[in-house]
Design an enzyme around this catalytic site. Structure first.
Site, mmCIF file in Angstrom:
data_model
loop_
_atom_site.group_PDB
_atom_site.id
_atom_site.type_symbol
_atom_site.label_atom_id
_atom_site.label_comp_id
_atom_site.label_asym_id
_atom_site.label_seq_id
_atom_site.Cartn_x
_atom_site.Cartn_y
_atom_site.Cartn_z
ATOM 1 N N ASN A 48 0.826 -1.224 0.000
ATOM 2 C CA ASN A 48 0.000 0.000 0.000
ATOM 3 C C ASN A 48 0.856 1.268 0.000
ATOM 4 O OD1 ASN A 48 -2.398 -1.527 0.252
ATOM 5 N ND2 ASN A 48 -2.018 -1.757 2.439
ATOM 6 N N HIS A 139 -14.428 -1.500 5.730
ATOM 7 C CA HIS A 139 -13.305 -2.219 6.345
ATOM 8 C C HIS A 139 -13.691 -2.829 7.696
ATOM 9 C CE1 HIS A 139 -9.180 -2.417 8.218
ATOM 10 N NE2 HIS A 139 -8.895 -2.829 6.999
ATOM 11 N N GLU A 183 -16.008 4.105 3.144
ATOM 12 C CA GLU A 183 -14.645 4.348 2.688
ATOM 13 C C GLU A 183 -14.753 5.220 1.444
ATOM 14 O OE1 GLU A 183 -12.235 0.726 2.267
ATOM 15 O OE2 GLU A 183 -13.482 -0.220 3.775
ATOM 16 N N SER A 187 -10.849 -0.798 -0.103
ATOM 17 C CA SER A 187 -9.511 -1.370 -0.031
ATOM 18 C C SER A 187 -9.343 -2.649 -0.828
ATOM 19 C CB SER A 187 -9.143 -1.627 1.433
ATOM 20 O OG SER A 187 -10.086 -2.498 2.033
ATOM 21 N N ASP A 212 -13.738 7.131 5.605
ATOM 22 C CA ASP A 212 -12.403 6.557 5.798
ATOM 23 C C ASP A 212 -11.645 6.744 4.488
ATOM 24 O OD1 ASP A 212 -10.179 4.888 5.818
ATOM 25 O OD2 ASP A 212 -11.127 3.422 7.137
ATOM 26 N N HIS A 215 -7.275 4.864 1.577
ATOM 27 C CA HIS A 215 -6.640 4.488 0.301
ATOM 28 C C HIS A 215 -6.681 5.599 -0.735
ATOM 29 C CE1 HIS A 215 -5.758 0.397 1.468
ATOM 30 N NE2 HIS A 215 -6.882 0.455 2.165
ATOM 31 N N LYS A 240 -0.279 4.109 4.397
ATOM 32 C CA LYS A 240 -0.440 3.662 3.012
ATOM 33 C C LYS A 240 0.346 4.612 2.106
ATOM 34 C CE LYS A 240 -4.401 1.219 4.643
ATOM 35 N NZ LYS A 240 -3.736 0.039 5.163
HETATM 36 C C1 LIG Z 1 -10.088 1.311 4.772
HETATM 37 C C2 LIG Z 1 -9.081 1.039 5.833
HETATM 38 N N1 LIG Z 1 -9.225 1.631 7.025
HETATM 39 C C3 LIG Z 1 -8.346 1.397 8.029
HETATM 40 C C4 LIG Z 1 -7.259 0.578 7.848
HETATM 41 C C5 LIG Z 1 -6.331 0.320 8.990
HETATM 42 O O1 LIG Z 1 -5.244 1.190 8.926
HETATM 43 P P1 LIG Z 1 -3.883 0.840 9.688
HETATM 44 O O2 LIG Z 1 -3.139 -0.081 8.799
HETATM 45 O O3 LIG Z 1 -3.203 2.175 9.854
HETATM 46 O O4 LIG Z 1 -4.243 0.209 10.971
HETATM 47 C C6 LIG Z 1 -7.054 -0.023 6.608
HETATM 48 C C7 LIG Z 1 -5.854 -0.857 6.349
HETATM 49 O O5 LIG Z 1 -5.749 -1.980 6.582
HETATM 50 C C8 LIG Z 1 -8.001 0.181 5.591
HETATM 51 O O6 LIG Z 1 -7.883 -0.447 4.427
#
Ligand SMILES: Cc1ncc(COP(=O)(O)O)c(C=O)c1O
Length: 393
Positions: A48, A139, A183, A187, A212, A215, A240
């Site tokens: 990522n 997510h 999101e 993801s 969120d 990405h 990411k």
């Molecule tokens: C949409 C989304 N939110 C949150 C996260 C979590 O982020 P982090 O890797 O900083 O814990 C991810 C990654 O895995 C994600 O894809």
């Protein structure tokens, strides 16, 4: 052996049988493009680190400098003595990037979603149980935060603003506080939520929109601002496209103060350490200047999508740097991953429950470190009649 130990063993055996067992693979990484596993080199299509900032000298230098100046740990939670003055500058840079009045840094995206949502949906503060409308493919950390709050998620069909509108109207006249959760870029699918329509619905229905932007931040939107312009609250991560680690919430001043007082993930966890903060700070200084890198990544992803579709692969609704090859069964996804591995390309098979049953896939992600030659090689490796295709999976 306690009975519980046997139950865990049985669970693992069942996962193995269903092609769902997960395992940790030791990875050696010395640059943003390749990895080595067991002495073999692979071009890494599973990272990522979209802007390839992980190895950028500016990030490394500031991480080193801040660690020498301020130590390698923060020593305490932010509410005790961990709130080093480094945080204030970074939070104002995040607020400026996200065009919000304030920002708050937390330890990780998972922790942020898990504990910020829990705090926001607290019915004892809101005075009523909230109505939480949530994209069904959000997510795991978002679903976790909702569950932790005790709020029931009202899930709308993935990316379907019309369905969200129908669900919202079913609660017309219901005085309870409303929230919409999505999101921006999904993801595992690489598609983009219809944020303009969702934003309009949120305004019409007096719902708070939480996006969120994990990405999209850094890699999409003008100057890498992400796609969360419609949101009241943005949650995102530095892990990411920004190359490091840590998470942020961009929001109003009141909300920031509320989270400092109520968000367990902030209150009961040690503050991010200076080297991590240094990398974040340097990435935020760089991000607006990386238009050429963003254009390069977008063009590689588009070249790959067109090529893969021409070969008969199902790339879903992807329009971004994340491109799935949807294989169907778990075993088909695993064997597609193995075939690419044999050709020197690494991509991870993503299986349920991370994605819905019957849509196991390889998730490919394109980064500024990849070259056009890498994409041609990847497409050549896929252009093998013996490879499993979505049609035959
Ligand atoms: C949409 C989304 N939110 C949150 C996260 C979590 O982020 P982090 O890797 O900083 O814990 C991810 C990654 O895995 C994600 O894809």
């Amino acid at each position: 052996m306690p009975g519980s130990e046997r139950s865990y063993g049985a669970y693992l055996e069942a996962r193995e049988r269903d092609g769902l067992r997960r395992g940790l693979t030791g990875i050696e990484a010395r640059d943003a493009r390749t990895i080595r596993i067991g002495g073999e080199a692979y071009v890494n299509f599973a990272s990522n680190d979209y802007l390839a900032l992980r190895f950028h000298p500016a990030l490394i230098n500031r991480a080193e400098a801040w660690s020498e100046e301020h130590g390698v740990g923060s020593g305490a939670s932010r509410l005790v003595t961990g709130n080093l003055d480094l945080f204030a500058g970074i939070e104002s840079k995040v607020a400026a990037l996200k065009q919000k009045p304030a920002a708050l840094i937390m330890a990780s995206g998972f922790q942020a979603n898990a504990s910020v949502l829990q705090a926001l949906f607290d019915r004892s503060v809101l005075g009523a149980e909230p109505l939480v409308f949530s994209d069904r493919l959000n997510h795991a950390s978002i679903h976790f935060g909702c569950a932790a709050s005790g709020a029931r998620e009202i899930r709308y069909r993935h990316g379907d603003a019309a369905h969200l509108g129908v669900l919202l109207s079913q609660y017309q006249g219901d005085g309870r506080p409303r929230f919409i959760l999505t999101e921006s870029v999904f993801s595992m699918d690489g598609d983009v939520a219809p944020l303009a329509e969702i934003g309009r619905l949120a305004r019409e229905q007096h719902a708070m929109l939480i996006v969120d932007d994990a990405h999209a931040t850094g890699i999409l939107g003008g100057g890498g601002r992400g796609l969360s312009g419609e949101a009241d609250i943005v949650i995102g991560t530095f892990s990411k496209a920004l190359g490091g680690f840590g998470a942020y919430i961009a929001c109003s001043d009141t909300l920031r103060e509320y989270l400092i007082n109520r968000c367990t993930g902030l209150i009961y966890s040690t503050a991010l350490p200076p080297p991590v903060l240094g990398a974040i700070d340097a990435a935020l200084d760089l991000v607006r200047s990386l238009d050429a890198e963003r254009a390069h990544v977008a063009s590689l992803a588009e070249r790959f999508r067109l090529g893969a579709r021409a070969l008969g692969y199902d790339t879903g609704a992807s329009t971004t740097q994340i491109v799935p090859l949807i294989a169907g069964s778990n075993h088909a996804a695993l064997s597609l991953g193995k075939r690419l591995g044999d050709a020197g390309f690494f991509a991870t098979a993503i299986r349920p429950p991370t994605v819905p049953a019957g849509t196991a896939r390889l998730r490919l992600a394109f980064t500024a470190a990849h070259t056009e030659v890498d994409i041609e090689g990847l497409l050549n490796a896929l252009d093998d009649r013996a490879l499993p295709r979505s049609a035959t999976a």
